[in-house]
Write an enzyme that holds these catalytic residues in place. Structure first.
Site, PDB file in Angstrom:
ATOM      1  N   ASP A 131      -2.868 -19.213  11.888  1.00 25.08           N
ATOM      2  CA  ASP A 131      -1.720 -19.796  12.580  1.00 25.08           C
ATOM      3  C   ASP A 131      -1.723 -19.377  14.047  1.00 25.08           C
ATOM      4  O   ASP A 131      -1.641 -18.187  14.369  1.00 25.08           O
ATOM      5  CB  ASP A 131      -0.427 -19.349  11.902  1.00 25.08           C
ATOM      6  CG  ASP A 131       0.750 -20.234  12.268  1.00 25.08           C
ATOM      7  OD1 ASP A 131       1.076 -20.315  13.471  1.00 25.08           O
ATOM      8  OD2 ASP A 131       1.347 -20.826  11.357  1.00 25.08           O
ATOM      9  N   HIS A 186       0.864  -1.187   0.000  1.00 26.06           N
ATOM     10  CA  HIS A 186       0.000   0.000   0.000  1.00 26.06           C
ATOM     11  C   HIS A 186       0.897   1.232   0.000  1.00 26.06           C
ATOM     12  O   HIS A 186       2.101   1.147   0.250  1.00 26.06           O
ATOM     13  CB  HIS A 186      -0.942   0.016   1.212  1.00 26.06           C
ATOM     14  CG  HIS A 186      -0.220   0.079   2.536  1.00 26.06           C
ATOM     15  ND1 HIS A 186       0.459   1.199   2.986  1.00 26.06           N
ATOM     16  CD2 HIS A 186      -0.065  -0.846   3.513  1.00 26.06           C
ATOM     17  CE1 HIS A 186       0.984   0.960   4.163  1.00 26.06           C
ATOM     18  NE2 HIS A 186       0.691  -0.284   4.510  1.00 26.06           N
ATOM     19  N   SER A 189       2.586  -5.022   6.913  1.00 28.12           N
ATOM     20  CA  SER A 189       2.153  -4.721   5.550  1.00 28.12           C
ATOM     21  C   SER A 189       3.301  -4.974   4.581  1.00 28.12           C
ATOM     22  O   SER A 189       4.409  -4.480   4.777  1.00 28.12           O
ATOM     23  CB  SER A 189       1.716  -3.258   5.440  1.00 28.12           C
ATOM     24  OG  SER A 189       0.580  -3.021   6.212  1.00 28.12           O
TER      25      SER A 189
END
Length: 421
Positions: free
Chosen positions: A366, A245, A381
């Site tokens: 997980d 992003h 990110s």
């Protein structure tokens, strides 16, 4: 009564004859792809399950198209299988036809060279310098004890980029302070960029008795720093993609227009665990003396540039998986949440979105990652997403009210952005 029924029947038939093809055409159009990216030499089947055929309208040498009916020649074709044969890198257009006759949709098709990338998943420091000085806001200057002026009101706006002042390039905040000081209160000509367009304005500093200096009454920023994750690098060129992003200014909410940037070594120091309504984060110390690479672009789907060397990011190159190959179900991410170790964590791809960095809805499954971070946290990110031995995308956002879930972007979107000039 018979007469009324006959009128209704005569009215209904022509209306239905018009509406049914329109509704069917809209449905077919919605079910077909809006664009298509293919890898050179790798044939791809588009199973429409509809009576649809396709033709490559131009650049035949780029892409071959064949349509095979799913029914035999003695029955109505209820579906078709369209085979796309990407011959060589390039662009073309594909037009879909309803029942081999009515054109219903034309899309762009891109054939890219066979590509392998090294997934990274390592956190680094990111330092970006703005193109000029970013205006965060304007305010008042106390010229006397109870007397204020606002010299830039209506002249400068939040989000403006100040490029020059009296002909001097504004490479940092100190450069602007020098011009204001040397003006002695005289008018200053400022070259700025606003919404992509350059313009010149005149501003006049005022003297602050409290600070014994000339002031413009503006807040500006010349750089920003943080921690993020490298998604991949190209072993043939050392070009990288990270974050998935863009970097936005926290005050203006605008995508930062950068002059240059650096990837810097970082040491992770703590994990703030995410919980409902409060996104977590990775915190660390940035080592400014250890520059790992150069950032050249800040886009809505990541930052891009080149690595100085790849020794710190050793890994096995994987083929990329295009969006039509991504499936709902199990996948994994590579993340570095403590120390220098990059580990694999299991996730689930739950659904597909509509772009802008939100192509996939993902959920962390997980237990190890959930115990340590609560799910997806800021700093993760850019973590590469891998499915069936292919690099398919990157983690981009977390859902604030559900940190176990977030979004990912397709790798082909990042790869295209990296290659754009």
């Amino acid at each position: 009564m018979w007469f009324k029924k006959e009128i209704k029947r005569r009215f209904f038939i022509p209306v239905a004859a018009i509406l049914i093809p329109i509704l069917l055409g809209c449905s077919v159009n919605w079910l077909l792809p809006n664009d298509l990216t293919l890898v050179e030499g790798e044939k791809t089947e588009i199973a429409t399950q509809l009576p649809v055929s396709a033709k490559s309208e131009e650049s035949i040498g780029v892409l071959g198209i064949t349509t095979k009916p799913l029914a035999d020649a003695f029955h109505l074709e209820l579906g078709s299988s369209i085979m796309a044969d990407p011959i060589q890198a390039g662009t073309t257009k594909i037009t879909f036809y309803f029942c081999n006759a009515v054109p219903i949709k034309t899309i762009d098709a891109t054939v890219i060279p066979k590509t392998t990338l090294v997934p990274v998943g390592k956190t680094v420091g990111v330092s970006l310098d703005t193109k000029g000085l970013l205006v965060l806001g304007t305010g008042q200057v106390y010229v006397e004890e109870n007397d204020t002026e606002e010299p830039c009101k209506g002249l400068l706006k939040t989000g403006d980029l100040l490029l020059e002042a009296n002909g001097e390039k504004l490479i940092n905040k100190e450069a602007l302070v020098d011009v204001v000081t040397q003006s002695n209160g005289q008018e200053i000509e400022v070259l700025l960029e606003r919404k992509g367009e350059e313009k010149r304005v005149e501003v006049t500093p005022v003297f602050s008795q409290a600070e014994q200096a000339y002031k413009l009454g503006i807040w500006v920023r010349d750089s920003i720093q943080g921690i993020g994750t490298i998604t991949f690098y190209d072993p043939n060129s050392n070009q990288f993609g990270a974050l998935g992003h863009g970097v936005y200014d926290v005050d203006t909410g605008e995508l930062m227009i950068i002059k240059k940037g650096m990837l810097i070594s970082s040491d992770l120091t703590d994990i703030v665990k995410g919980k409902k309504g409060e996104p977590g984060e990775l915190t660390g110390i940035i080592q400014r003396d250890n520059v790992l690479g150069e950032v050249r672009k800040n886009t809505e789907v990541g930052i891009y540039g080149s690595l100085n060397e790849t020794d710190d990011f050793a890994g096995t190159a994987l083929p990329i998986g295009l969006k039509q190959e991504v499936k709902i179900g199990k996948a994994e991410i590579l993340s570095n949440i403590e120390g220098d170790k990059v580990e694999k964590y299991e996730i689930e791809i739950e659904s597909f979105g509509k772009g802008n960095g939100k192509d996939m809805m993902i959920r962390v499954t997980d237990k190890r990652l959930l115990d340590k971070t609560g799910g997806i946290v800021q700093g993760m990110s850019g973590s590469p997403i891998i499915q069936n031995g292919q690099l398919i995308g990157a983690v981009t956002h977390v859902l604030v009210n559900d940190p176990e879930r977030g979004y990912g972007t397709f790798i082909e979107t990042m790869l295209q952005e990296m290659k754009n000039k």
